[in-house]
Design a protein around this motif. Structure first.
Motif, PDB file in Angstrom:
ATOM      1  N   SER A  74       1.692  -6.868   7.857  1.00  0.00           N
ATOM      2  CA  SER A  74       3.148  -7.022   7.967  1.00  0.00           C
ATOM      3  C   SER A  74       3.686  -5.795   8.681  1.00  0.00           C
ATOM      4  N   VAL A  75       4.787  -5.983   9.436  1.00  0.00           N
ATOM      5  CA  VAL A  75       5.341  -4.883  10.218  1.00  0.00           C
ATOM      6  C   VAL A  75       6.821  -4.710   9.880  1.00  0.00           C
ATOM      7  N   TYR A  76       7.269  -3.434   9.844  1.00  0.00           N
ATOM      8  CA  TYR A  76       8.668  -3.133   9.546  1.00  0.00           C
ATOM      9  C   TYR A  76       9.038  -1.863  10.293  1.00  0.00           C
ATOM     10  N   ASP A  77       9.951  -1.974  11.256  1.00  0.00           N
ATOM     11  CA  ASP A  77      10.286  -0.860  12.140  1.00  0.00           C
ATOM     12  C   ASP A  77       9.012  -0.337  12.788  1.00  0.00           C
ATOM     13  N   ASN A  78       8.675   0.931  12.602  1.00  0.00           N
ATOM     14  CA  ASN A  78       7.480   1.494  13.235  1.00  0.00           C
ATOM     15  C   ASN A  78       6.278   1.512  12.305  1.00  0.00           C
ATOM     16  N   LEU A  79       6.356   0.796  11.187  1.00  0.00           N
ATOM     17  CA  LEU A  79       5.284   0.841  10.204  1.00  0.00           C
ATOM     18  C   LEU A  79       4.538  -0.494  10.127  1.00  0.00           C
ATOM     19  N   LEU A  80       3.210  -0.410  10.158  1.00  0.00           N
ATOM     20  CA  LEU A  80       2.357  -1.581   9.971  1.00  0.00           C
ATOM     21  C   LEU A  80       1.616  -1.410   8.651  1.00  0.00           C
ATOM     22  N   PHE A  81       1.706  -2.440   7.808  1.00  0.00           N
ATOM     23  CA  PHE A  81       1.069  -2.422   6.491  1.00  0.00           C
ATOM     24  C   PHE A  81      -0.132  -3.360   6.528  1.00  0.00           C
ATOM     25  N   THR A  82      -1.280  -2.881   6.054  1.00  0.00           N
ATOM     26  CA  THR A  82      -2.500  -3.687   6.089  1.00  0.00           C
ATOM     27  C   THR A  82      -3.129  -3.732   4.699  1.00  0.00           C
ATOM     28  N   ALA A  83      -3.604  -4.903   4.314  1.00  0.00           N
ATOM     29  CA  ALA A  83      -4.132  -5.134   2.972  1.00  0.00           C
ATOM     30  C   ALA A  83      -5.655  -5.047   2.967  1.00  0.00           C
ATOM     31  N   GLU A 100      -9.586   0.559  -2.813  1.00  0.00           N
ATOM     32  CA  GLU A 100      -9.017  -0.607  -2.138  1.00  0.00           C
ATOM     33  C   GLU A 100      -7.530  -0.633  -2.414  1.00  0.00           C
ATOM     34  N   GLY A 101      -6.764  -1.182  -1.473  1.00  0.00           N
ATOM     35  CA  GLY A 101      -5.315  -1.165  -1.618  1.00  0.00           C
ATOM     36  C   GLY A 101      -4.624  -1.416  -0.296  1.00  0.00           C
ATOM     37  N   VAL A 102      -3.645  -0.573   0.040  1.00  0.00           N
ATOM     38  CA  VAL A 102      -2.825  -0.763   1.243  1.00  0.00           C
ATOM     39  C   VAL A 102      -2.925   0.462   2.137  1.00  0.00           C
ATOM     40  N   ARG A 103      -3.141   0.212   3.425  1.00  0.00           N
ATOM     41  CA  ARG A 103      -3.095   1.279   4.428  1.00  0.00           C
ATOM     42  C   ARG A 103      -1.825   1.108   5.254  1.00  0.00           C
ATOM     43  N   ILE A 104      -1.188   2.219   5.599  1.00  0.00           N
ATOM     44  CA  ILE A 104       0.055   2.203   6.377  1.00  0.00           C
ATOM     45  C   ILE A 104      -0.167   2.953   7.678  1.00  0.00           C
ATOM     46  N   PHE A 105       0.209   2.321   8.791  1.00  0.00           N
ATOM     47  CA  PHE A 105       0.067   2.924  10.116  1.00  0.00           C
ATOM     48  C   PHE A 105       1.432   3.047  10.784  1.00  0.00           C
ATOM     49  N   ASP A 106       1.597   4.086  11.584  1.00  0.00           N
ATOM     50  CA  ASP A 106       2.757   4.238  12.461  1.00  0.00           C
ATOM     51  C   ASP A 106       2.376   3.619  13.801  1.00  0.00           C
ATOM     52  N   VAL A 107       3.117   2.585  14.221  1.00  0.00           N
ATOM     53  CA  VAL A 107       2.782   1.878  15.457  1.00  0.00           C
ATOM     54  C   VAL A 107       3.872   2.078  16.513  1.00  0.00           C
ATOM     55  N   SER A 108       4.603   3.197  16.431  1.00  0.00           N
ATOM     56  CA  SER A 108       5.632   3.464  17.439  1.00  0.00           C
ATOM     57  C   SER A 108       5.008   3.613  18.821  1.00  0.00           C
ATOM     58  N   ASP A 109       3.793   4.161  18.904  1.00  0.00           N
ATOM     59  CA  ASP A 109       3.024   4.199  20.146  1.00  0.00           C
ATOM     60  C   ASP A 109       2.005   3.089  20.063  1.00  0.00           C
ATOM     61  N   CYS A 122      -7.202  -3.731  -8.454  1.00  0.00           N
ATOM     62  CA  CYS A 122      -7.837  -4.936  -7.905  1.00  0.00           C
ATOM     63  C   CYS A 122      -7.611  -5.087  -6.401  1.00  0.00           C
ATOM     64  N   GLY A 123      -7.173  -4.002  -5.733  1.00  0.00           N
ATOM     65  CA  GLY A 123      -7.003  -4.041  -4.287  1.00  0.00           C
ATOM     66  C   GLY A 123      -5.745  -4.752  -3.850  1.00  0.00           C
ATOM     67  N   SER A 124      -5.755  -5.209  -2.606  1.00  0.00           N
ATOM     68  CA  SER A 124      -4.617  -5.945  -2.048  1.00  0.00           C
ATOM     69  C   SER A 124      -5.172  -7.103  -1.230  1.00  0.00           C
ATOM     70  N   HIS A 125      -5.212  -8.284  -1.848  1.00  0.00           N
ATOM     71  CA  HIS A 125      -5.713  -9.450  -1.110  1.00  0.00           C
ATOM     72  C   HIS A 125      -4.710  -9.833  -0.028  1.00  0.00           C
ATOM     73  N   TYR A 134       5.088  -5.995  -2.151  1.00  0.00           N
ATOM     74  CA  TYR A 134       4.541  -6.736  -3.281  1.00  0.00           C
ATOM     75  C   TYR A 134       3.067  -6.999  -2.980  1.00  0.00           C
ATOM     76  N   VAL A 135       2.207  -6.458  -3.808  1.00  0.00           N
ATOM     77  CA  VAL A 135       0.768  -6.538  -3.595  1.00  0.00           C
ATOM     78  C   VAL A 135       0.171  -7.597  -4.512  1.00  0.00           C
ATOM     79  N   SER A 136      -0.458  -8.606  -3.909  1.00  0.00           N
ATOM     80  CA  SER A 136      -1.118  -9.669  -4.675  1.00  0.00           C
ATOM     81  C   SER A 136      -2.611  -9.383  -4.754  1.00  0.00           C
ATOM     82  N   SER A 137      -3.151  -9.470  -5.963  1.00  0.00           N
ATOM     83  CA  SER A 137      -4.575  -9.217  -6.187  1.00  0.00           C
ATOM     84  C   SER A 137      -5.004  -9.958  -7.442  1.00  0.00           C
ATOM     85  N   TYR A 138      -6.301 -10.127  -7.600  1.00  0.00           N
ATOM     86  CA  TYR A 138      -6.784 -10.939  -8.727  1.00  0.00           C
ATOM     87  C   TYR A 138      -8.268 -10.710  -8.949  1.00  0.00           C
TER      88      TYR A 138
END
Length: 461
Positions: A103-112, A136-145, A159-162, A181-185
């Motif tokens: 998912s992307v928001y402004d200059n931030l990309l969130f990866t599960a 395991e979890g969420v990584r956040i990247f700056d994608v302005s470049d 339980c990570g981030s499915h 909101y992180v979904s995991s199981y």
């Protein structure tokens, strides 16, 4: 791939049958690797996966401005789509960890990341979840470049981030924070960071001016009673949610939670409350959800077989591995009907309901949806009791064998973009009187699990 005369004939015949609601016969299954479409659908372009992540499969897609962000088990890629007919890859980041829901928001990309890693870095290796050091979890990247994304922060979650879902703040908080909101199981007694009972979601608060300080802010329990665990035929008993779709401006969300379908009140972003809940004897695994634009309906998908089985066949039938269409009546979910693609697939082809999005047609409820090796289907659920297909795109069985197909298919600013496991990113266009008005609707961001009402001329519908 250029279609042969034979496959064109097959496609035309199959299109007539499919649009009439008649399932195809085995003889109508396309030749291996052949691209076939309904007459109103055009395959505009295919972009093979960049070499850096060519060996791993594509997954989800997010959009912002002139760019598409495509997740991949090996990392993610950014595509320039300002001219969809000449779309091209700009960069790829190698950072393994399934499934890489994005998912992307402004200059931030969130990866599960829902596979246990030796650490949170992009150089990590696999490590068993029974090891306390595993991450395991969420990584956040700056994608302005866009050519050089920068890793900003990781947040470990139980339980990570499915999958993950972005939720903007509300009121004075809107421009200050975004919530994830992180979904995991699937907890286990020998998993130090994923012990039963799980039955919850993790909510990460991300200060937009200081994303490096992102952290888990709450872990609300969704199923204090344990959820649906005893229904015969469940793929996995409820122990959390697979996916959550929010509609922030309406303060609601729909959760596809393994054995349960739920509605949430998310007016308090850190404390979502379950307001309605349902089960379905034909559903093996509640996978994802899509609201209608007016939020009076919701489509849930059933990922029968976990995405690896051939369920688009006569033996499985039309009511399993399908979509279930509900109307929301006085806050409760009222079942209306099922929808499944009306073309049988070969028994070598994994096929089941998967990720899709609305097509912004005023006055109608139409969506495009991926079906793995069943390709993608454009279908109308305006009449919730009688949904019907409008158009489709698919490939024949893989000549090299094995599973594959389209993981995600989403409509964005006039075109459909489809992330195929192996074939890369497909750009597709539908030309039909029922969908052509969508060409006038433009948005500057699309995260399908973060629904927003459509606008024309600056006005909400």
């Amino acid at each position: 791939m250029t279609r042969s005369r034979r496959s064109l004939v097959v496609a035309a015949a199959a299109a007539v049958l499919a649009l009439a609601g008649v399932p195809a016969l085995a003889a109508d299954i396309p030749p291996p690797d052949a691209v076939v479409t309904s007459p109103n659908v055009t395959h505009v372009l295919n972009i093979p996966k960049p070499a850096a992540i060519a060996a791993t499969i594509n997954t989800d897609i997010a959009f912002q401005g002139d760019y598409a962000y495509v997740g991949n088990y090996g990392g993610f890629s950014i595509y320039d789509i300002r001219n969809p007919k000449k779309a091209k890859a700009v960069s790829s980041v190698v950072c393994p960890g399934s499934q890489m829901d994005v998912s992307v928001y402004d200059n931030l990309l969130f990866t599960a990341v829902d596979s246990s890693r030796s650490d949170d870095s992009c150089n990590s290796t696999s490590l068993g979840a029974d090891q306390k050091a595993a991450w395991e979890g969420v990584r956040i990247f700056d994608v302005s470049d866009k050519a050089n994304p920068r890793y900003v922060k990781s947040v470990e979650t139980n339980c990570g981030s499915h999958t993950l879902t972005l939720v903007p703040g509300k009121g004075r908080d809107r421009n200050k924070n975004v919530y994830v909101y992180v979904s995991s199981y699937s907890p286990a007694a020998n998993f130090p960071d994923c012990s039963p009972p799980h039955d919850k979601i993790s909510i990460i608060k991300v200060p937009l001016r200081d994303p490096a300080s992102a952290a888990v802010a709450s872990t609300p329990v969704v199923f204090p009673d344990g959820g649906n665990e005893t229904q015969p035929g469940l793929l996995v008993p409820t122990s959390g949610c697979h996916d959550i779709t929010t509609y922030a401006e309406k303060d609601i969300a729909a959760g596809a939670c393994m054995g349960d379908g739920v509605l949430f009140d998310i007016s308090d972003r850190l404390n979502p409350k379950v307001t309605a809940r349902t089960t379905d004897p034909n559903f093996a695994f509640w996978h994802s959800a899509t609201f209608s634009n007016d939020a009076r309906k919701v489509v849930f998908t059933d990922e029968l077989g976990g995405g690896g089985a051939a369920t688009c066949n006569e033996a499985t039938g039309p009511n399993r591995g399908a979509d279930a269409i509900y109307e929301i009546v006085r806050g409760q979910l009222v079942f209306k009907s099922y929808y499944k693609i009306p073309r049988y697939q070969d028994n070598s082809e994994n096929c089941v309901a998967h990720n899709g999005s609305l097509i912004p047609v005023k006055g109608r409820d139409i969506m495009v949806q991926a079906w793995y090796m069943g390709g993608l289907s454009v279908w109308d659920f305006t009449d919730t009791a009688n949904p019907r297909e409008i158009g489709y795109f698919e490939r024949g069985p893989r000549s090299v064998g094995g599973g594959g197909g389209i993981w995600s298919a989403y409509y964005y600013n006039g075109y459909i973009y489809a992330a195929d496991f192996h074939e890369g990113l497909d750009v597709i266009k539908i030309d039909d009187r029922l969908t052509n008005s969508a060409k006038d609707v433009r948005t500057d961001r699309l995260n399908t699990q973060t629904q927003e009402s459509y606008r024309t001329g600056g006005h909400h519908w």
